[in-house]
Design a protein around this motif. Sequence first.
Motif, short mmCIF file in Angstrom:
data_model
loop_
_atom_site.label_atom_id
_atom_site.label_comp_id
_atom_site.label_asym_id
_atom_site.label_seq_id
_atom_site.Cartn_x
_atom_site.Cartn_y
_atom_site.Cartn_z
N PHE A 62 0.78 -1.30 -0.05
CA PHE A 62 -0.08 0.00 0.14
C PHE A 62 0.92 1.25 -0.12
O PHE A 62 1.83 1.24 0.88
CB PHE A 62 -0.95 0.20 1.34
CG PHE A 62 -1.56 -1.20 1.41
CD1 PHE A 62 -2.69 -1.58 0.62
CD2 PHE A 62 -1.64 -2.06 2.64
CE1 PHE A 62 -3.25 -2.64 0.61
CE2 PHE A 62 -2.21 -3.16 2.90
CZ PHE A 62 -3.04 -3.49 1.84
N VAL A 63 0.42 2.22 -0.95
CA VAL A 63 1.24 3.57 -0.84
C VAL A 63 0.39 4.29 0.46
O VAL A 63 -0.50 3.54 1.22
CB VAL A 63 0.66 4.55 -1.92
CG1 VAL A 63 1.41 3.83 -3.24
CG2 VAL A 63 -0.91 4.51 -2.23
N ILE A 64 1.18 5.24 0.93
CA ILE A 64 0.83 5.84 2.23
C ILE A 64 -0.75 6.44 2.37
O ILE A 64 -1.33 6.35 3.44
CB ILE A 64 1.88 7.25 2.46
CG1 ILE A 64 1.61 7.50 3.91
CG2 ILE A 64 1.45 8.15 1.43
CD1 ILE A 64 2.80 8.47 4.45
N SER A 65 -1.18 6.83 1.00
CA SER A 65 -2.53 7.37 1.38
C SER A 65 -3.55 6.22 1.39
O SER A 65 -4.58 6.37 2.14
CB SER A 65 -2.83 8.08 -0.21
OG SER A 65 -2.75 7.08 -1.22
N VAL A 66 -3.25 5.22 0.81
CA VAL A 66 -4.20 3.76 1.00
C VAL A 66 -3.99 3.16 2.44
O VAL A 66 -4.86 3.05 3.30
CB VAL A 66 -3.77 2.97 0.01
CG1 VAL A 66 -4.53 1.53 0.35
CG2 VAL A 66 -4.30 3.35 -1.34
N ALA A 67 -2.79 3.17 2.86
CA ALA A 67 -2.36 2.85 4.26
C ALA A 67 -3.20 3.64 5.42
O ALA A 67 -3.88 2.99 6.43
CB ALA A 67 -0.94 2.39 4.51
N ALA A 68 -3.02 4.84 4.96
CA ALA A 68 -3.69 5.89 6.01
C ALA A 68 -5.10 5.91 6.12
O ALA A 68 -5.74 5.74 7.24
CB ALA A 68 -3.19 7.15 5.66
N GLU A 69 -5.82 5.68 4.94
CA GLU A 69 -7.17 5.30 4.91
C GLU A 69 -7.57 4.00 5.70
O GLU A 69 -8.44 4.02 6.41
CB GLU A 69 -7.79 5.20 3.39
CG GLU A 69 -9.31 5.24 3.30
CD GLU A 69 -9.48 5.33 1.77
OE1 GLU A 69 -10.70 4.84 1.50
OE2 GLU A 69 -9.00 5.96 0.85
N LEU A 70 -6.81 3.12 5.17
CA LEU A 70 -7.10 1.68 5.89
C LEU A 70 -7.03 1.86 7.47
O LEU A 70 -7.79 1.11 8.24
CB LEU A 70 -5.97 0.61 5.51
CG LEU A 70 -6.55 0.18 3.84
CD1 LEU A 70 -5.36 -0.85 3.40
CD2 LEU A 70 -7.60 -0.63 3.66
N ALA A 71 -5.95 2.39 7.97
CA ALA A 71 -5.68 2.66 9.55
C ALA A 71 -6.58 3.59 9.94
O ALA A 71 -6.60 3.94 11.32
CB ALA A 71 -4.30 2.90 9.60
N GLU A 72 -7.25 4.33 9.21
CA GLU A 72 -8.25 5.44 9.61
C GLU A 72 -7.37 6.74 10.48
O GLU A 72 -7.75 6.94 11.36
CB GLU A 72 -9.36 5.19 10.38
CG GLU A 72 -10.33 4.23 9.86
CD GLU A 72 -11.16 3.52 10.64
OE1 GLU A 72 -11.36 3.94 11.80
OE2 GLU A 72 -12.13 2.97 10.09
N MET A 73 -6.18 6.90 9.52
CA MET A 73 -5.33 8.06 10.21
C MET A 73 -4.90 9.06 8.97
O MET A 73 -5.33 8.65 7.88
CB MET A 73 -3.93 7.48 10.66
CG MET A 73 -4.12 6.49 11.95
SD MET A 73 -2.40 5.87 12.02
CE MET A 73 -2.81 5.24 13.84
N HIS A 74 -4.48 10.22 9.31
CA HIS A 74 -3.91 11.19 8.48
C HIS A 74 -2.57 10.58 7.78
O HIS A 74 -1.82 10.40 8.67
CB HIS A 74 -4.07 12.54 8.94
CG HIS A 74 -3.68 13.42 7.83
ND1 HIS A 74 -2.51 13.90 7.59
CD2 HIS A 74 -4.62 14.38 7.44
CE1 HIS A 74 -2.65 14.82 6.48
NE2 HIS A 74 -3.95 15.21 6.51
N PRO A 75 -2.39 10.94 6.54
CA PRO A 75 -0.99 10.34 6.06
C PRO A 75 0.05 10.98 6.73
O PRO A 75 1.44 10.45 6.87
CB PRO A 75 -0.90 10.86 4.61
CG PRO A 75 -2.35 10.75 4.32
CD PRO A 75 -3.16 11.15 5.41
#
Length: 144
Positions: A12-25
């Motif tokens: 996952f790129v950072i934007s996808v990982a942030a969305e999956l973790a429900e966090m801001h990049p």
Amino acid sequence: MQRAEHRHAPLFVISVAAELAEMHPQTLRQYDRIGLVIPRRQGGRHRRYSPYDVEQLRQIQQLSQEGVSLEGIRRVIELQNRVEELEATVDELRYELRESERHANRPRVFAVGPHGDVVTVAHGRRPQPRTQAMVLWDPPRRRR
């Protein structure tokens, strides 16, 4: 349960990982800087997060909401990673033990080499070069 190689694959790129973790990049970048979750790099620059990294990000968020400091969270993650490594080592050792026990019922054949060294000989084979000394070792049976 996911296989280990897929669990740690950088997907996952950072934007996808942030969305999956429900966090801001930016939070993910901060965690990377302080060493909480260190993603792999693609091309030396672009962060790639694995499913395991996303699990850790979710756990960090939960622990943070419970009032655990970032240093405490870092220690928890460090210990969890160590436990995972040790569990993998235990699994490998168990496999090796099962394999050795599986082969333990067969007698092992050894021969004395030309310089007095002991060499293992395959069952039904003669040692090369030929020697006159041959010993059959039958290990004692373990009680169960």
